[in-house]
Design a protein around this motif. Structure first.
Motif, mmCIF file in Angstrom:
data_model
loop_
_atom_site.group_PDB
_atom_site.id
_atom_site.type_symbol
_atom_site.label_atom_id
_atom_site.label_comp_id
_atom_site.label_asym_id
_atom_site.label_seq_id
_atom_site.Cartn_x
_atom_site.Cartn_y
_atom_site.Cartn_z
ATOM 1 N N MET A 1 0.852 -1.202 0.000
ATOM 2 C CA MET A 1 0.000 0.000 0.000
ATOM 3 C C MET A 1 0.879 1.241 0.000
ATOM 4 S SD MET A 1 -2.576 1.160 3.018
ATOM 5 C CE MET A 1 -1.153 1.250 4.125
ATOM 6 N N GLU B 1 2.248 5.017 0.429
ATOM 7 C CA GLU B 1 2.156 6.143 1.372
ATOM 8 C C GLU B 1 1.307 7.235 0.733
ATOM 9 O OE1 GLU B 1 3.835 5.395 4.730
ATOM 10 O OE2 GLU B 1 3.655 7.523 4.287
ATOM 11 N N ILE B 2 0.513 7.984 1.515
ATOM 12 C CA ILE B 2 -0.242 9.081 0.912
ATOM 13 C C ILE B 2 0.736 10.190 0.559
ATOM 14 C CG2 ILE B 2 -0.909 10.168 3.116
ATOM 15 C CD1 ILE B 2 -3.719 10.626 1.546
ATOM 16 N N SER B 3 0.653 10.688 -0.683
ATOM 17 C CA SER B 3 1.608 11.688 -1.160
ATOM 18 C C SER B 3 1.237 13.074 -0.658
ATOM 19 C CB SER B 3 1.628 11.704 -2.694
ATOM 20 O OG SER B 3 0.380 12.178 -3.184
ATOM 21 N N LEU B 4 2.252 13.959 -0.627
ATOM 22 C CA LEU B 4 1.989 15.342 -0.230
ATOM 23 C C LEU B 4 1.027 15.997 -1.223
ATOM 24 C CD1 LEU B 4 2.447 17.763 1.575
ATOM 25 C CD2 LEU B 4 4.600 18.210 0.366
ATOM 26 N N ARG C 1 -2.377 17.766 -0.055
ATOM 27 C CA ARG C 1 -2.701 19.165 -0.334
ATOM 28 C C ARG C 1 -4.071 19.283 -0.999
ATOM 29 N NH1 ARG C 1 3.010 20.787 -3.239
ATOM 30 N NH2 ARG C 1 4.173 21.370 -1.347
ATOM 31 N N ASP D 1 -0.810 10.074 7.802
ATOM 32 C CA ASP D 1 -0.520 8.890 6.980
ATOM 33 C C ASP D 1 -1.054 7.634 7.683
ATOM 34 O OD1 ASP D 1 3.089 8.779 7.773
ATOM 35 O OD2 ASP D 1 1.373 8.070 8.925
ATOM 36 N N ALA D 2 -0.808 6.477 7.063
ATOM 37 C CA ALA D 2 -1.398 5.237 7.569
ATOM 38 C C ALA D 2 -0.854 4.831 8.941
ATOM 39 C CB ALA D 2 -1.174 4.103 6.560
ATOM 40 N N GLY D 3 0.264 5.435 9.340
ATOM 41 C CA GLY D 3 0.815 5.161 10.668
ATOM 42 C C GLY D 3 0.370 6.214 11.677
ATOM 43 N N VAL E 1 1.620 13.058 11.104
ATOM 44 C CA VAL E 1 1.139 14.241 10.407
ATOM 45 C C VAL E 1 1.835 14.409 9.058
ATOM 46 C CG1 VAL E 1 0.660 16.703 10.594
ATOM 47 C CG2 VAL E 1 0.818 15.319 12.661
ATOM 48 N N LYS E 2 1.036 14.537 8.022
ATOM 49 C CA LYS E 2 1.549 14.760 6.671
ATOM 50 C C LYS E 2 1.377 16.222 6.278
ATOM 51 C CE LYS E 2 3.254 13.346 2.705
ATOM 52 N NZ LYS E 2 4.650 12.849 2.591
ATOM 53 N N ALA E 3 0.204 16.788 6.525
ATOM 54 C CA ALA E 3 -0.056 18.186 6.181
ATOM 55 C C ALA E 3 -1.194 18.719 7.046
ATOM 56 C CB ALA E 3 -0.408 18.321 4.704
ATOM 57 N N PHE F 1 1.442 23.085 7.992
ATOM 58 C CA PHE F 1 2.560 22.128 8.007
ATOM 59 C C PHE F 1 2.546 21.286 6.753
ATOM 60 C CE2 PHE F 1 5.655 19.200 9.636
ATOM 61 C CZ PHE F 1 5.263 17.927 9.247
ATOM 62 N N ARG G 1 4.969 17.842 5.140
ATOM 63 C CA ARG G 1 6.108 16.911 5.203
ATOM 64 C C ARG G 1 6.283 16.314 3.823
ATOM 65 N NH1 ARG G 1 5.859 11.218 6.758
ATOM 66 N NH2 ARG G 1 3.860 11.590 7.785
ATOM 67 N N ASP H 1 7.386 13.964 0.697
ATOM 68 C CA ASP H 1 7.422 12.516 0.513
ATOM 69 C C ASP H 1 8.837 12.006 0.771
ATOM 70 O OD1 ASP H 1 5.217 12.802 -2.363
ATOM 71 O OD2 ASP H 1 4.754 12.721 -0.229
ATOM 72 N N GLY I 1 5.418 2.636 10.620
ATOM 73 C CA GLY I 1 4.837 3.790 11.302
ATOM 74 C C GLY I 1 5.269 3.848 12.758
ATOM 75 N N HIS J 1 4.751 1.401 15.048
ATOM 76 C CA HIS J 1 3.801 0.718 15.937
ATOM 77 C C HIS J 1 4.240 -0.718 16.207
ATOM 78 C CE1 HIS J 1 1.376 4.237 15.618
ATOM 79 N NE2 HIS J 1 1.436 4.162 14.306
#
Lengths: 142, 142, 142, 142
Positions: free
Chosen positions: A1, A3-6, A10, A34-36, A39-41, C42, C44, C46, D36, D38
């Protein structure tokens, strides 16, 4: 799977805020994790209260960590409040069990992360967040 | 009183997971704590939510620390929620008062540790964990 | 004194990331806090490590709360490490006293907030962040 | 990037403990975290001190959150102790910057998680953990 991209994060935030403007909502704050659960954004609209990051984060964080979106968490809290209160404790206060915490899934159903929206009523927050996710082609579970 | 051995802890976890498969449960996470409440072993099944360690740990930790298994803690929470909420606070958030936290006792009734199971409904979690403990010849109190 | 706007916060983040690309830096993470130390925005990049929000936040938060940018905090830490360690404790762990935490001031010198940049070396983080702030016409103190 | 499976996590733990026996080490404790950060799996050998979970976890957690394995974190701590102390604060005490925290990467170099080993000297802990990872065909960065 993946990672969710920036770029997708956005898009989710911008489209959520745009939906909020279209719906005439109060200033919103939107976080993408993200899935973990990291914080991504994040963006907090002007005139939103200063502490909104924690609320947006708590909605999304509980969703990812438990695998339960906001509506399901709220149903659990209504039925067994002491359980969700204990879960809040177990996660250092970082779980806010109401609508606005939305799981982001890919087409196969895998969780890619979560969105947390706060600022208006919980139901309106959730509606704006679902619209934001829809613009990316991903699936949202509120 | 003997410390719970790693060999027994592994058996408890494997047999709990096996029972979960037999019962058709959602992916489970299982922790074994020793009589001092310290982590001995843990496994989280594939596809389980990332935050399940904290829930499994909270169920088992409260059981050992209070000498009260999950069902008894839940009964107390139902009857005096503010007490269990305060207990959660006293233990740094690490008490989840619902079934799935199971005391492990030897044949003489001495507490050797606790198992914490999470992933399906609390009652199913407890049933799987009791089966896991039974395979070691020890006694489980759910 | 005006609150830092979301529009300016976005510009700071985007221009900081652009400078990072131009300098060939590792993936960066950038936070903007308002004058009260609260998260405004914020991002982050990729491939950045999952925990970078806390590092970016810690750099910026210490700067706002103490009125001391990263270089000044580092000088203090070099000279009196136990003081900065105590300050870290006083703020719940949320102070990282190295370059990359940059105060944002308006033309009159009033603090409008802070930027926190992390991902490459501290000095490179600070250089990228200063470039980001410069694009808004505001002043950065690193 | 695939999630690290329970099967691989078990192999890493068992082979790390086996290497420890072959090397004649003190009782070891081994944790596997996902990408992540975990907890996926953990085992503490009989006669190991009760608090070893936190040390194993701290070695692995810092590695995942920062993208820096134990040796690199130790080098940073030697050179700039106040920085690693502040990072420990930012992550709630959950960073132990010495060898034994090993990043797990797939063949493409993507981080899949981390192993944390504790119980003997840090260098021996790391050696045992690298052997454990090697048995899965994945790459370890100590």
């Amino acid at each position: 799977m993946a990672e969710i991209s920036l770029r997708r994060a956005r898009t989710i935030i911008r489209e959520t805020l745009k939906k909020g403007r279209d719906m005439g909502l109060k200033p919103l704050s939107v976080v993408v994790l993200d899935a973990g659960g990291h914080v991504k954004a994040f963006e907090r609209e002007d005139a939103a209260a200063p502490g909104r990051f924690a609320i947006a984060h708590g909605k999304a964080y509980g969703a990812v960590m438990l695998g339960m979106a906001g509506k399901a968490q709220m149903a659990r809290a209504e039925q067994q409040a002491y359980f969700m209160a204990a879960v809040n404790g177990a996660y250092g206060g970082q779980v806010i069990p109401v609508p606005g915490g939305i799981l982001i899934r890919d087409k196969k159903g895998n969780v890619m992360g979560a969105v947390g929206v706060t600022g208006d009523t919980s139901d309106n927050d959730a509606e704006a967040g679902l619209a934001g996710i829809a613009e990316t082609g991903l699936e949202g579970e509120a």
